[in-house]
Design a protein around this motif. Structure first.
Motif, short mmCIF file in Angstrom:
data_model
loop_
_atom_site.label_atom_id
_atom_site.label_comp_id
_atom_site.label_asym_id
_atom_site.label_seq_id
_atom_site.Cartn_x
_atom_site.Cartn_y
_atom_site.Cartn_z
N LYS A 1 8.10 -9.63 -5.67
CA LYS A 1 6.80 -10.30 -5.61
C LYS A 1 5.88 -9.64 -4.58
O LYS A 1 4.75 -9.27 -4.90
CB LYS A 1 7.02 -11.78 -5.24
CG LYS A 1 5.74 -12.59 -5.12
CD LYS A 1 5.07 -12.71 -6.47
CE LYS A 1 3.76 -13.45 -6.37
NZ LYS A 1 2.94 -13.28 -7.58
N ASP A 2 6.37 -9.52 -3.37
CA ASP A 2 5.48 -9.16 -2.27
C ASP A 2 5.40 -7.66 -1.99
O ASP A 2 4.47 -7.22 -1.32
CB ASP A 2 5.92 -9.89 -0.99
CG ASP A 2 5.63 -11.37 -1.08
OD1 ASP A 2 4.59 -11.73 -1.66
OD2 ASP A 2 6.44 -12.18 -0.61
N VAL A 3 6.36 -6.92 -2.45
CA VAL A 3 6.30 -5.47 -2.25
C VAL A 3 5.93 -4.77 -3.55
O VAL A 3 5.02 -3.95 -3.59
CB VAL A 3 7.64 -4.92 -1.69
CG1 VAL A 3 7.53 -3.43 -1.44
CG2 VAL A 3 8.00 -5.65 -0.41
N ALA A 4 6.67 -5.11 -4.62
CA ALA A 4 6.37 -4.46 -5.90
C ALA A 4 5.15 -5.09 -6.58
O ALA A 4 4.60 -4.51 -7.51
CB ALA A 4 7.58 -4.54 -6.82
N GLY A 5 4.74 -6.27 -6.12
CA GLY A 5 3.54 -6.89 -6.65
C GLY A 5 3.67 -7.40 -8.08
O GLY A 5 2.70 -7.42 -8.84
N MET A 6 4.89 -7.81 -8.44
CA MET A 6 5.10 -8.28 -9.81
C MET A 6 4.67 -9.73 -9.98
O MET A 6 4.61 -10.49 -9.01
CB MET A 6 6.60 -8.19 -10.16
CG MET A 6 7.10 -6.80 -10.41
SD MET A 6 8.87 -6.89 -10.76
CE MET A 6 9.01 -5.64 -11.97
N GLU B 1 0.84 -1.21 0.00
CA GLU B 1 0.00 0.00 0.00
C GLU B 1 0.87 1.25 0.00
O GLU B 1 0.55 2.24 -0.66
CB GLU B 1 -0.93 -0.01 1.22
CG GLU B 1 -2.11 -0.94 1.04
CD GLU B 1 -2.93 -1.06 2.32
OE1 GLU B 1 -2.74 -0.22 3.22
OE2 GLU B 1 -3.75 -1.98 2.40
N GLU B 2 1.94 1.19 0.75
CA GLU B 2 2.87 2.33 0.73
C GLU B 2 3.45 2.55 -0.66
O GLU B 2 3.53 3.66 -1.16
CB GLU B 2 4.04 2.07 1.68
CG GLU B 2 3.74 2.27 3.14
CD GLU B 2 4.96 1.96 3.97
OE1 GLU B 2 4.83 1.18 4.91
OE2 GLU B 2 6.04 2.50 3.66
N CYS B 3 3.86 1.44 -1.26
CA CYS B 3 4.47 1.54 -2.59
C CYS B 3 3.46 2.01 -3.63
O CYS B 3 3.83 2.64 -4.63
CB CYS B 3 5.03 0.19 -3.03
SG CYS B 3 6.46 -0.30 -2.10
N ALA B 4 2.21 1.67 -3.41
CA ALA B 4 1.20 1.99 -4.42
C ALA B 4 0.86 3.46 -4.46
O ALA B 4 0.27 3.94 -5.43
CB ALA B 4 -0.07 1.18 -4.13
N ALA B 5 1.24 4.16 -3.43
CA ALA B 5 0.89 5.59 -3.40
C ALA B 5 2.14 6.45 -3.24
O ALA B 5 2.35 7.06 -2.20
CB ALA B 5 -0.06 5.84 -2.24
N PRO B 6 2.96 6.48 -4.28
CA PRO B 6 4.18 7.29 -4.15
C PRO B 6 3.83 8.78 -4.16
O PRO B 6 2.88 9.19 -4.84
CB PRO B 6 4.98 6.91 -5.39
CG PRO B 6 3.98 6.46 -6.37
CD PRO B 6 2.85 5.86 -5.60
N LYS C 1 8.69 3.11 -7.19
CA LYS C 1 7.99 2.14 -6.35
C LYS C 1 8.88 0.93 -6.07
O LYS C 1 8.95 0.44 -4.95
CB LYS C 1 6.72 1.67 -7.05
CG LYS C 1 5.60 2.68 -7.09
CD LYS C 1 4.42 2.03 -7.80
CE LYS C 1 3.26 2.97 -7.97
NZ LYS C 1 2.16 2.32 -8.72
N LEU C 2 9.51 0.47 -7.13
CA LEU C 2 10.36 -0.71 -6.99
C LEU C 2 11.49 -0.44 -5.99
O LEU C 2 11.73 -1.23 -5.07
CB LEU C 2 10.96 -1.07 -8.36
CG LEU C 2 11.98 -2.19 -8.36
CD1 LEU C 2 11.34 -3.51 -7.99
CD2 LEU C 2 12.63 -2.30 -9.74
N VAL C 3 12.15 0.69 -6.16
CA VAL C 3 13.29 1.00 -5.29
C VAL C 3 12.82 1.25 -3.86
O VAL C 3 13.49 0.89 -2.90
CB VAL C 3 14.06 2.22 -5.84
CG1 VAL C 3 15.16 2.64 -4.87
CG2 VAL C 3 14.66 1.91 -7.20
#
Lengths: 141, 206
Positions: free
Chosen positions: B159-164, A27-32, B49-51
Motif C-alpha cells: 500500500k504505502d511503498v508500492a502504492g497499490m 519516490e525512490e520506488c517510482a524512479a528505478p 519496484k515492488l521488491v
C-alpha cells in the motif's frame, strides 16, 4: 541541543510524518534505475535451470533403470570395495553368506556373478528387502 | 479470490495490438519462450519496484525479480487461471523477497548502505543536518517495517511503498479487501507507535 532538534521532527510528533517517510520511499520506488540486462539475466537463469533439469532427468532415468534395491546394493558394494582397498582381507576371513535368495535384478545378479558382492535378502509380502551386501574379495570364493 | 471480479487489473486489459496476459500465458504454457519473455518485459519494472520496497537495494531487487520470473517460468503449469498471472507473479516475488530477507543476515547492513546512500542521494539539497535527520528517520522506518508480522508488513509495503490499491493488494495476498485494509491499518498503527517510542527515547535521552 541536537537531541532537542531531532525530537522536533520524529515521526509520531506529527501525524503526517509517517506518510512523509513513505512518500519518500515511494519516490525512490517510482524512479528505478534502468536495467538493460534484465531480460538477458533472466534468460541466463532460465537456460542454466533448463540445463540442470536435463542433467537431473538423465540421472533420474538412470536411477529408474536400476531398481532401488539394486542402486542401494551397488552403492554399498562400492563403499565396501573402496574401504577394503586399503585393508586387504585374507582368504580365510572371507565372509560367509548368511542368507541368500534369488534376486531378479540383473544388476545385483551381475555383482554376484562377478564375485564382487553377495546380496543377502529376505522375501516377504512386500517384496525383496535388502538385509546386507556382503563384500567378497575377488578370488576368495 | 472473491469479490474482485470487477477490478480493472492490467492483466485483463487489452491494449491495441498488444497481446493480453492471458494470451501470453497460454502461449508460454504451450512452450513459447518468446511469449514468456514478453511477460518478463511487461512486468520487469513493476516487479523491481515492488521488491525494492522490501529490500531497498536495486541490485538485489533485480536479482530477486529475476528469480521470481524464473520460478514463475518453472511453475507456470501450476497457475490455475491465466488471468491471475499478475497477482500470482507478485505473490511469488513477495515470497522470494521475504525468503531473501530471512536468509540473509545482511539485512541490517543493507539498511545502512541503502538508506544511507541511495536514499540520501535523492534527498533535496538541504542542510547536512536535515539530510542526516532524514536518513536516520528512514532507516528507523525500514527497520520497524522489518519487525512487523509478515502479513502486515506485506500489506503496508504494497500500500504505502508500492502504492497499490486495496483491491490489488487483496488479489496479491489472496484475501478479501477488508482483510487487506485491516492489515494495512494495524501495520501503520504499530509503525507509528514504535517510531514514536523511538523518538521519545531519543529525544528524552533514555
Amino acid at each position: 541541543m541536537m537531541r532537542e532538534e531531532k525530537r522536533s521532527s520524529r515521526p509520531d510528533e506529527a501525524g503526517g510524518s509517517l506518510d512523509t517517510l513513505f512518500e519518500a520511499l515511494r519516490e525512490e520506488c517510482a524512479a528505478p534505475p534502468p536495467a538493460p540486462g534484465f531480460l538477458a539475466g533472466f534468460r541466463a537463469r532460465r537456460d542454466a535451470w533448463l540445463e540442470r533439469a536435463d542433467q537431473a532427468a538423465t540421472w533420474r532415468l538412470l536411477a529408474l533403470r536400476l531398481s532401488p534395491v539394486g542402486a542401494l546394493a551397488a552403492g554399498a558394494a562400492l563403499v565396501m570395495t573402496l574401504g577394503s582397498a586399503t585393508q586387504p582381507m585374507a582368504p580365510e576371513t572371507a565372509l560367509a553368506f548368511p542368507v541368500t535368495a534369488e534376486y531378479p535384478d540383473p544388476f545385483v545378479a551381475g555383482l554376484e556373478e562377478a564375485g564382487v558382492a553377495t546380496v543377502a535378502m529376505t522375501d516377504d509380502d512386500a517384496g525383496y528387502e535388502l538385509l546386507a551386501v556382503l563384500y567378497e574379495p575377488m578370488g576368495t570364493r | 479470490m472473491p469479490a474482485h471480479k470487477g477490478s480493472d487489473r492490467e492483466s485483463t486489459r487489452g491494449a491495441t495490438g498488444v497481446p493480453e496476459d492471458v494470451e501470453l500465458v497460454r502461449r508460454a504454457s504451450a512452450g513459447d519462450d518468446a511469449a514468456f519473455e514478453a511477460l518478463v518485459l511487461r512486468y520487469e519494472t513493476p516487479l523491481r519496484k515492488l521488491v525494492y520496497g522490501y529490500v531497498l537495494n536495486w541490485e538485489l531487487a533485480e536479482d530477486v525479480a529475476q528469480d521470481a520470473f524464473l520460478l514463475a517460468f518453472r511453475k507456470l503449469d501450476h497457475l490455475g487461471e491465466a488471468a491471475a498471472f499478475k497477482s500470482w507473479l507478485y505473490r511469488i516475488a513477495i515470497n522470494r523477497a521475504h525468503d531473501e530477507l530471512r536468509r540473509s543476515a545482511r539485512w541490517g547492513k543493507r539498511l545502512d548502505r541503502n538508506v544511507g546512500d541511495e536514499a540520501l542521494a535523492e534527498l533535496p539539497a538541504a542542510g547536512a543536518e536535515s539530510a542526516v535527520e532524514s536518513r536516520l528517520l528512514r532507516r528507523a522506518l525500514v527497520r520497524e517495517l522489518a519487525r512487523l508480522p509478515k502479513s502486515q508488513r506485506t500489506a503496508v509495503v504494497l500500500k504505502d511503498v508500492a502504492g497499490m490499491k486495496y483491491v490489488e493488494i487483496a488479489e496479491c495476498l489472496g484475501c478479501p479487501i477488508g482483510t487487506a485494509q485491516i492489515r494495512v491499518h494495524r501495520g501503520r498503527r504499530k509503525l507509528r507507535r514504535r517510531l514514536g517510542e523511538q523518538g521519545s527515547r531519543a529525544g528524552g535521552g533514555t
